[in-house]
Write an enzyme that holds these catalytic residues in place. Structure first.
Site, PDB file in Angstrom:
ATOM      1  N   SER A  94     124.438  -7.837  31.918  1.00  0.00           N
ATOM      2  CA  SER A  94     123.504  -7.435  30.535  1.00  0.00           C
ATOM      3  C   SER A  94     125.154  -7.454  29.662  1.00  0.00           C
ATOM      4  O   SER A  94     125.343  -6.092  29.310  1.00  0.00           O
ATOM      5  CB  SER A  94     123.457  -6.386  30.331  1.00  0.00           C
ATOM      6  OG  SER A  94     121.908  -6.350  30.614  1.00  0.00           O
TER       7      SER A  94
ATOM      8  N   ASP B 196     115.519  -7.946  28.584  1.00  0.00           N
ATOM      9  CA  ASP B 196     114.291  -7.224  27.289  1.00  0.00           C
ATOM     10  C   ASP B 196     113.305  -8.558  26.697  1.00  0.00           C
ATOM     11  O   ASP B 196     112.368  -8.618  26.338  1.00  0.00           O
ATOM     12  CB  ASP B 196     115.126  -6.101  26.016  1.00  0.00           C
ATOM     13  CG  ASP B 196     115.112  -4.943  27.044  1.00  0.00           C
ATOM     14  OD1 ASP B 196     114.230  -4.972  28.170  1.00  0.00           O
ATOM     15  OD2 ASP B 196     115.986  -4.362  26.131  1.00  0.00           O
TER      16      ASP B 196
ATOM     17  N   GLY C 124     114.202   5.948  28.252  1.00  0.00           N
ATOM     18  CA  GLY C 124     115.419   5.645  29.544  1.00  0.00           C
ATOM     19  C   GLY C 124     117.192   5.250  28.891  1.00  0.00           C
ATOM     20  O   GLY C 124     117.780   6.086  28.908  1.00  0.00           O
TER      21      GLY C 124
ATOM     22  N   LYS D 182     107.329   3.480  20.633  1.00  0.00           N
ATOM     23  CA  LYS D 182     108.758   3.293  21.720  1.00  0.00           C
ATOM     24  C   LYS D 182     110.108   2.088  20.593  1.00  0.00           C
ATOM     25  O   LYS D 182     111.107   2.790  20.634  1.00  0.00           O
ATOM     26  CB  LYS D 182     108.834   2.923  22.591  1.00  0.00           C
ATOM     27  CG  LYS D 182     109.424   3.819  23.589  1.00  0.00           C
ATOM     28  CD  LYS D 182     109.500   2.849  24.975  1.00  0.00           C
ATOM     29  CE  LYS D 182     110.600   3.002  26.128  1.00  0.00           C
ATOM     30  NZ  LYS D 182     111.185   4.414  25.868  1.00  0.00           N
TER      31      LYS D 182
ATOM     32  N   ARG E  42     106.794  -3.250  25.484  1.00  0.00           N
ATOM     33  CA  ARG E  42     107.159  -3.975  25.200  1.00  0.00           C
ATOM     34  C   ARG E  42     106.145  -5.607  26.285  1.00  0.00           C
ATOM     35  O   ARG E  42     105.778  -6.702  25.452  1.00  0.00           O
ATOM     36  CB  ARG E  42     108.497  -5.029  26.682  1.00  0.00           C
ATOM     37  CG  ARG E  42     109.454  -4.001  25.322  1.00  0.00           C
ATOM     38  CD  ARG E  42     110.987  -5.286  25.661  1.00  0.00           C
ATOM     39  NE  ARG E  42     111.893  -4.260  24.494  1.00  0.00           N
ATOM     40  CZ  ARG E  42     112.416  -3.780  23.388  1.00  0.00           C
ATOM     41  NH1 ARG E  42     111.692  -5.020  22.618  1.00  0.00           N
ATOM     42  NH2 ARG E  42     113.436  -3.025  23.391  1.00  0.00           N
TER      43      ARG E  42
ATOM     44  N   GLN F  66     122.890   0.596  30.658  1.00  0.00           N
ATOM     45  CA  GLN F  66     123.029   1.947  29.631  1.00  0.00           C
ATOM     46  C   GLN F  66     123.971   2.480  30.563  1.00  0.00           C
ATOM     47  O   GLN F  66     124.972   3.381  30.087  1.00  0.00           O
ATOM     48  CB  GLN F  66     121.816   1.841  29.721  1.00  0.00           C
ATOM     49  CG  GLN F  66     121.027   0.890  28.997  1.00  0.00           C
ATOM     50  CD  GLN F  66     119.666   1.895  28.610  1.00  0.00           C
ATOM     51  OE1 GLN F  66     119.202   2.719  28.901  1.00  0.00           O
ATOM     52  NE2 GLN F  66     118.261   0.873  28.344  1.00  0.00           N
TER      53      GLN F  66
ATOM     54  N   SER G 288     122.693  -0.855  35.173  1.00  0.00           N
ATOM     55  CA  SER G 288     122.382  -0.899  34.147  1.00  0.00           C
ATOM     56  C   SER G 288     123.724  -0.788  33.515  1.00  0.00           C
ATOM     57  O   SER G 288     123.986   0.541  33.498  1.00  0.00           O
ATOM     58  CB  SER G 288     121.127  -0.320  33.740  1.00  0.00           C
ATOM     59  OG  SER G 288     121.046   0.444  32.426  1.00  0.00           O
TER      60      SER G 288
ATOM     61  N   ARG H 239     123.341   3.890  19.762  1.00  0.00           N
ATOM     62  CA  ARG H 239     124.777   4.014  20.458  1.00  0.00           C
ATOM     63  C   ARG H 239     125.175   4.873  19.206  1.00  0.00           C
ATOM     64  O   ARG H 239     126.377   5.797  19.093  1.00  0.00           O
ATOM     65  CB  ARG H 239     125.129   2.832  20.983  1.00  0.00           C
ATOM     66  CG  ARG H 239     125.261   2.284  21.731  1.00  0.00           C
ATOM     67  CD  ARG H 239     125.377   0.560  21.659  1.00  0.00           C
ATOM     68  NE  ARG H 239     125.192   0.213  22.993  1.00  0.00           N
ATOM     69  CZ  ARG H 239     124.489  -0.070  23.997  1.00  0.00           C
ATOM     70  NH1 ARG H 239     123.105   0.168  22.895  1.00  0.00           N
ATOM     71  NH2 ARG H 239     123.706  -0.850  25.373  1.00  0.00           N
TER      72      ARG H 239
END
Length: 419
Positions: A171, A296, A69, A397, A372, A145, A143, A26
């Site tokens: 989220s 996550d 992503g 990652k 993950r 995002q 999402s 961000r």
């Protein structure tokens, strides 16, 4: 490559966690829109952040964000709202991860974006320009995002943005993190209704920025403490804030239910400090939790709870199927190797009521090109000596130093080359 893991009998270590990739990514977008003259401190060195750094530095015609992503979504909005023409592409997996909702939203705001291959998926050809902005409606259960990508570029729109989120909003802490960082850079952006966000057309101001370390990365050390359950065990984590805006900072609360106590060295607002984790030896007999705001963390708790013999029912997992892999199916498959039968419901729930199956001898965990999976299963070596992780390099990652940190904590890691 494979790593074969042996855990220490005691855990007592200090870990300098990686910088938050959520905050870093961000910050890179907002920083660029602000003019980029000041310094970003403690920027993440993970793959997901590095692809944005490289793109911003070189701005080639074709930008390959590989498997990132977050970078695909954030860069789509950034390139659409800044002058210049680019092609945005990634790995084969990325070319099968949906982007249509964000593209449609940007097109409604005037963006010039074309699909080069399959409709609704990368790669994209983007002809960027200053967008008019205005009023936009988007589903709240997509999402976060997508939503964050739109919000971050909105201060440079000629009319700003009034964003209406329909239905349930998932989220939400990630959206709040985005808004908070935008305001740190001088934007006027906030919730102006239950499901409405308003961003005024006021450009960002330049400033330096210190990036907090990553609470998602902290979760794997919490998992180790919970699995070890020793009174003398202690892990010190550096660079975290009390009152952090990161959504995954909720990990400290959830793990308190599983017997891990968190102590901050300092509670000074907005200042990173060290955090000490210790075992309290008291945990709930069953864990029911809605991960809609922190999906996550789901892999960490599926592995951790099962190995602690704690039945669970986890909801709010609808985004797991469109992550680096289908995490719901991956978890079911890999947990069976360890002897646990995990049930999935409605593509958004995972539960375990204690059902067991035959354990695979010398289990080898596949990671599905998903960082993950490796990070969440590695602590299982505490309960399963000799646990093997396939393609351990995927951790770059988000947490490149993870295996080095395990070695510093006295884990033994044997490398095995595979063909």
């Amino acid at each position: 490559m494979q790593y074969i893991l042996e855990a220490p009998t005691l855990l007592n270590t200090t870990v300098n966690l990686p910088a938050s990739k959520s905050v870093s990514n961000r910050a890179l977008i907002i920083h660029a829109l602000a003019g980029g003259a000041e310094q970003l401190k403690n920027l993440s060195d993970c793959d997901d952040t590095d692809v944005i750094v490289q793109a911003m530095r070189e701005m080639p015609y074709e930008i390959n964000i590989k498997a990132a992503g977050t970078a695909m979504r954030f860069m789509t909005a950034y390139l659409a709202a800044t002058p210049g023409e680019h092609v945005l592409t990634g790995t084969e997996r990325m070319k099968h991860r949906p982007i249509g909702i964000l593209v449609d939203a940007l097109r409604r705001l005037g963006a010039q974006i074309d699909y080069i291959g399959e409709e609704g998926f990368p790669p994209l050809r983007i002809a960027g320009e200053r967008l008019m902005g205005g009023t936009l409606e988007i589903a709240g259960n997509v999402s976060s995002q997508y939503i964050s990508a739109l919000l971050m570029v909105a201060p440079v729109f000629q009319k700003g943005l009034e964003l209406h989120l329909t239905g349930d909003v998932i989220s939400r802490p990630y959206i709040d993190l985005t808004l908070w960082m935008m305001r740190e850079y001088g934007a006027q952006a906030d919730w102006t209704g239950n499901n409405t966000i308003t961003v005024n057309p006021q450009p960002y101001r330049q400033r330096g920025y210190l990036i907090e370390n990553d609470w998602s990365a902290a979760s794997y050390w919490y998992e180790m403490l919970a699995l070890l359950d020793q009174p003398e065990a202690e892990v010190r984590l550096e660079g975290l804030m009390d009152g952090s805006k990161q959504g995954d900072s909720v990990v400290k609360y959830i793990f308190s239910l599983l017997g891990v106590k968190t102590t901050f060295a300092s509670k000074e607002e907005g200042k990173p400090t060290s955090v000490t984790l210790r075992c309290s030896h008291h945990h709930v007999p069953r864990l029911d939790y809605d991960f809609v705001n922190s999906p996550d963390l789901a892999q960490t708790f599926v592995v951790g709870c099962a190995l602690m013999d704690i039945p669970f029912h986890f909801t709010g997992l609808s985004t797991l199927k469109i992550k680096e892999t289908d995490r719901i199916e991956a978890l079911k498959t890999e947990m069976r190797k360890l002897g646990y039968v995990i049930e999935a419901r409605n593509d958004c729930e995972l539960l375990w009521n204690g059902e067991r199956c035959e354990t695979v001898a010398q289990p080898v965990i596949d990671t599905y090109e998903d960082h993950r999976m490796a990070l969440a299963f590695a602590p299982a070596a505490i309960k399963i000596p000799g646990l093997t992780i396939n393609h351990p390099e995927v951790v770059t990652k988000s947490y490149p130093a993870f295996w080095e940190h395990l070695r510093e904590a006295q884990f033994t890691i044997q490398e095995n080359e595979t063909r």
